[in-house]
Design a protein around this motif. Structure first.
Motif, PDB file in Angstrom:
ATOM      1  N   LEU A  56       0.831  -1.167  -0.062  1.00 24.05           N
ATOM      2  CA  LEU A  56       0.110   0.010   0.121  1.00 24.05           C
ATOM      3  C   LEU A  56       0.920   1.351  -0.142  1.00 24.05           C
ATOM      4  CD1 LEU A  56      -2.819   1.154   0.014  1.00 24.05           C
ATOM      5  CD2 LEU A  56      -2.726   1.339   2.560  1.00 24.05           C
ATOM      6  N   ARG A  57       1.946   1.184   0.727  1.00 18.89           N
ATOM      7  CA  ARG A  57       2.813   2.383   0.778  1.00 18.89           C
ATOM      8  C   ARG A  57       3.378   2.677  -0.760  1.00 18.89           C
ATOM      9  NH1 ARG A  57       7.377   0.964   3.921  1.00 18.89           N
ATOM     10  NH2 ARG A  57       5.693   0.546   5.577  1.00 18.89           N
ATOM     11  N   ALA A  58       3.670   1.592  -1.326  1.00 20.46           N
ATOM     12  CA  ALA A  58       4.250   1.889  -2.913  1.00 20.46           C
ATOM     13  C   ALA A  58       3.108   2.424  -3.681  1.00 20.46           C
ATOM     14  CB  ALA A  58       4.577   0.428  -3.384  1.00 20.46           C
ATOM     15  N   TRP A  59       1.752   1.973  -3.607  1.00 20.72           N
ATOM     16  CA  TRP A  59       0.773   2.557  -4.448  1.00 20.72           C
ATOM     17  C   TRP A  59       0.660   3.980  -4.000  1.00 20.72           C
ATOM     18  CZ3 TRP A  59      -2.794  -2.220  -3.571  1.00 20.72           C
ATOM     19  CH2 TRP A  59      -2.523  -3.158  -4.332  1.00 20.72           C
ATOM     20  N   ARG A  60       0.720   4.148  -2.549  1.00 19.62           N
ATOM     21  CA  ARG A  60       0.530   5.653  -2.246  1.00 19.62           C
ATOM     22  C   ARG A  60       1.389   6.625  -2.801  1.00 19.62           C
ATOM     23  NH1 ARG A  60      -0.291   5.631   4.246  1.00 19.62           N
ATOM     24  NH2 ARG A  60      -0.032   7.779   3.925  1.00 19.62           N
ATOM     25  N   ARG A  61       2.547   6.030  -2.970  1.00 16.67           N
ATOM     26  CA  ARG A  61       3.864   7.056  -3.595  1.00 16.67           C
ATOM     27  C   ARG A  61       3.710   7.128  -5.163  1.00 16.67           C
ATOM     28  NH1 ARG A  61       8.625   4.516   0.240  1.00 16.67           N
ATOM     29  NH2 ARG A  61       7.774   5.579   2.014  1.00 16.67           N
ATOM     30  N   SER A  62       2.925   6.583  -5.784  1.00 21.52           N
ATOM     31  CA  SER A  62       2.637   6.578  -7.249  1.00 21.52           C
ATOM     32  C   SER A  62       1.269   7.476  -7.329  1.00 21.52           C
ATOM     33  CB  SER A  62       2.550   5.272  -7.963  1.00 21.52           C
ATOM     34  OG  SER A  62       1.956   5.195  -8.985  1.00 21.52           O
ATOM     35  N   ALA A  63       1.353   8.397  -8.225  1.00 25.66           N
ATOM     36  CA  ALA A  63       0.206   9.253  -8.495  1.00 25.66           C
ATOM     37  C   ALA A  63      -0.849   8.507  -9.067  1.00 25.66           C
ATOM     38  CB  ALA A  63       0.640  10.196  -9.360  1.00 25.66           C
ATOM     39  N   ALA A  64      -0.515   7.873 -10.031  1.00 25.14           N
ATOM     40  CA  ALA A  64      -1.915   7.051 -10.845  1.00 25.14           C
ATOM     41  C   ALA A  64      -2.394   5.835  -9.723  1.00 25.14           C
ATOM     42  CB  ALA A  64      -1.206   6.232 -11.940  1.00 25.14           C
ATOM     43  N   HIS A  65      -1.379   5.054  -8.911  1.00 26.74           N
ATOM     44  CA  HIS A  65      -2.223   4.141  -8.310  1.00 26.74           C
ATOM     45  C   HIS A  65      -2.848   4.750  -7.060  1.00 26.74           C
ATOM     46  CE1 HIS A  65       1.020   2.044 -10.339  1.00 26.74           C
ATOM     47  NE2 HIS A  65       0.094   0.926 -10.262  1.00 26.74           N
ATOM     48  N   ASN A  66      -2.217   6.128  -6.552  1.00 31.26           N
ATOM     49  CA  ASN A  66      -2.831   6.859  -5.612  1.00 31.26           C
ATOM     50  C   ASN A  66      -4.275   7.396  -5.792  1.00 31.26           C
ATOM     51  OD1 ASN A  66      -2.657   7.573  -2.589  1.00 31.26           O
ATOM     52  ND2 ASN A  66      -2.536   9.567  -3.478  1.00 31.26           N
ATOM     53  N   ALA A  67      -4.452   7.664  -7.066  1.00 34.51           N
ATOM     54  CA  ALA A  67      -5.641   8.151  -7.710  1.00 34.51           C
ATOM     55  C   ALA A  67      -6.917   7.063  -7.621  1.00 34.51           C
ATOM     56  CB  ALA A  67      -5.501   8.695  -9.016  1.00 34.51           C
ATOM     57  N   ASN A  68      -6.283   5.790  -7.787  1.00 38.02           N
ATOM     58  CA  ASN A  68      -7.392   4.671  -7.800  1.00 38.02           C
ATOM     59  C   ASN A  68      -7.687   4.540  -6.162  1.00 38.02           C
ATOM     60  OD1 ASN A  68      -7.595   4.002 -10.339  1.00 38.02           O
ATOM     61  ND2 ASN A  68      -5.938   2.412 -10.285  1.00 38.02           N
ATOM     62  N   LEU A  69      -6.713   4.569  -5.333  1.00 40.89           N
ATOM     63  CA  LEU A  69      -7.102   4.420  -3.986  1.00 40.89           C
ATOM     64  C   LEU A  69      -7.962   5.292  -3.313  1.00 40.89           C
ATOM     65  CD1 LEU A  69      -3.475   3.485  -2.692  1.00 40.89           C
ATOM     66  CD2 LEU A  69      -5.246   1.837  -2.619  1.00 40.89           C
ATOM     67  N   LEU A  70      -7.928   6.642  -3.911  1.00 42.49           N
ATOM     68  CA  LEU A  70      -8.546   7.657  -3.375  1.00 42.49           C
ATOM     69  C   LEU A  70      -9.617   8.177  -4.328  1.00 42.49           C
ATOM     70  CD1 LEU A  70      -5.665   9.850  -1.759  1.00 42.49           C
ATOM     71  CD2 LEU A  70      -7.292   8.412  -0.598  1.00 42.49           C
ATOM     72  N   ASN A  71     -10.153   7.417  -5.232  1.00 37.99           N
ATOM     73  CA  ASN A  71     -11.244   7.671  -6.291  1.00 37.99           C
ATOM     74  C   ASN A  71     -12.238   7.594  -5.331  1.00 37.99           C
ATOM     75  OD1 ASN A  71     -13.256   7.480  -7.975  1.00 37.99           O
ATOM     76  ND2 ASN A  71     -11.804   7.201  -9.759  1.00 37.99           N
ATOM     77  N   GLY A  72     -13.215   8.793  -5.229  1.00 37.34           N
ATOM     78  CA  GLY A  72     -14.521   8.737  -4.414  1.00 37.34           C
ATOM     79  C   GLY A  72     -15.709   8.052  -5.366  1.00 37.34           C
ATOM     80  N   HIS A  73     -15.516   7.774  -6.516  1.00 35.76           N
ATOM     81  CA  HIS A  73     -16.714   6.946  -7.353  1.00 35.76           C
ATOM     82  C   HIS A  73     -16.378   5.392  -6.971  1.00 35.76           C
ATOM     83  CE1 HIS A  73     -17.796  10.101  -9.882  1.00 35.76           C
ATOM     84  NE2 HIS A  73     -16.581  10.559 -10.070  1.00 35.76           N
ATOM     85  N   PHE A  74     -15.158   4.864  -6.443  1.00 38.94           N
ATOM     86  CA  PHE A  74     -15.255   3.495  -6.219  1.00 38.94           C
ATOM     87  C   PHE A  74     -15.908   3.216  -4.781  1.00 38.94           C
ATOM     88  CE2 PHE A  74     -10.945   3.528  -8.864  1.00 38.94           C
ATOM     89  CZ  PHE A  74     -11.621   3.149  -9.844  1.00 38.94           C
ATOM     90  N   ARG A  75     -16.699   2.128  -4.873  1.00 36.07           N
ATOM     91  CA  ARG A  75     -17.324   1.496  -3.559  1.00 36.07           C
ATOM     92  C   ARG A  75     -16.875   0.245  -3.269  1.00 36.07           C
ATOM     93  NH1 ARG A  75     -18.200   6.105  -3.276  1.00 36.07           N
ATOM     94  NH2 ARG A  75     -20.038   7.440  -3.665  1.00 36.07           N
ATOM     95  N   SER A  76     -16.228  -0.488  -4.262  1.00 34.65           N
ATOM     96  CA  SER A  76     -15.938  -1.994  -3.742  1.00 34.65           C
ATOM     97  C   SER A  76     -14.443  -2.332  -4.475  1.00 34.65           C
ATOM     98  CB  SER A  76     -17.222  -2.787  -4.577  1.00 34.65           C
ATOM     99  OG  SER A  76     -17.186  -2.528  -5.999  1.00 34.65           O
ATOM    100  N   VAL A  77     -13.972  -3.367  -3.938  1.00 29.36           N
ATOM    101  CA  VAL A  77     -12.505  -3.866  -4.413  1.00 29.36           C
ATOM    102  C   VAL A  77     -12.483  -5.286  -4.394  1.00 29.36           C
ATOM    103  CG1 VAL A  77     -11.841  -3.839  -2.020  1.00 29.36           C
ATOM    104  CG2 VAL A  77     -10.408  -3.365  -4.055  1.00 29.36           C
TER     105      VAL A  77
END
Length: 181
Positions: free
Chosen positions: A136-157
């Motif tokens: 998760l830390r690696a994803w947070r440090r990548s702009a594109a991956h972080n955008a997915n993590l913080l996309n307000g449209h997403f409700r499920s994973v």
């Protein structure tokens, strides 16, 4: 989105005096300590790995991160989980890191084939022998991956993880497939 290929091993840079001033014994001790620290920081205990435990921890970590940014937590989705698990299995089998499957199928087509019908979709990938918090830390440090993590449209994973080999190293192939209406 580009595939994310994090480094297989940690690199430790040492700032030292000129080489001839450091005795061989001191160099070996520094090298041994660096290897031990790298192994302890990066890898979960080999016997402690469980796909179920890893997925539960990753979901907990993602939701903690989202809530800290004022977003709803994500719920597990069976169809997204099956798509993510199949992709992690495919990447491990073919020793590859790609959003496309080994047969060339795109990530969005794969998710649709597993029955997901939401309007919003995204995917994060990682490879390495990493615990959920480190991935998760690696994803947070990548702009594109972080955008997915913080996309307000997403409700499920859906989360997939599979042991395998990459570039001659034992690794986990990690997939997070996100969805929303």
């Amino acid at each position: 989105m580009r595939a994310f290929a994090p480094p297989i091993s940690s690199r430790i840079a040492l700032d030292a005096a000129p080489e001839e001033a450091i005795p061989l014994k001191a160099k070996l001790i520094v090298l041994l300590v660096a290897l031990l620290v790298g192994a302890l920081v990066q890898a979960p205990a080999a016997g402690a790995y469980s796909a179920t435990t890893w997925r539960a921890e990753m979901l907990k970590q993602i939701n903690k991160y989202r809530v800290s940014h004022g977003l709803r937590p994500l719920k597990e989705n069976r169809r997204l989980h099956r798509a993510a698990a199949a992709h992690s299995r495919n990447m491990a089998r073919h020793r590859m890191l790609s959003h496309s499957s080994s047969n060339g199928m795109s990530w969005s087509t794969r998710i649709r084939r597993y029955g997901y019908r939401g309007s919003w979709m995204g995917e994060n990938l990682a490879v390495g022998w990493w615990s959920a918090p480190v991935a998760l830390r690696a994803w947070r440090r990548s702009a594109a991956h972080n955008a997915n993590l913080l996309n307000g449209h997403f409700r499920s994973v859906g989360l997939g993880v599979r042991k395998g080999t990459y570039a001659g190293h034992r690794v986990l192939y990690m997939t997070a497939d996100f969805g929303g209406r």
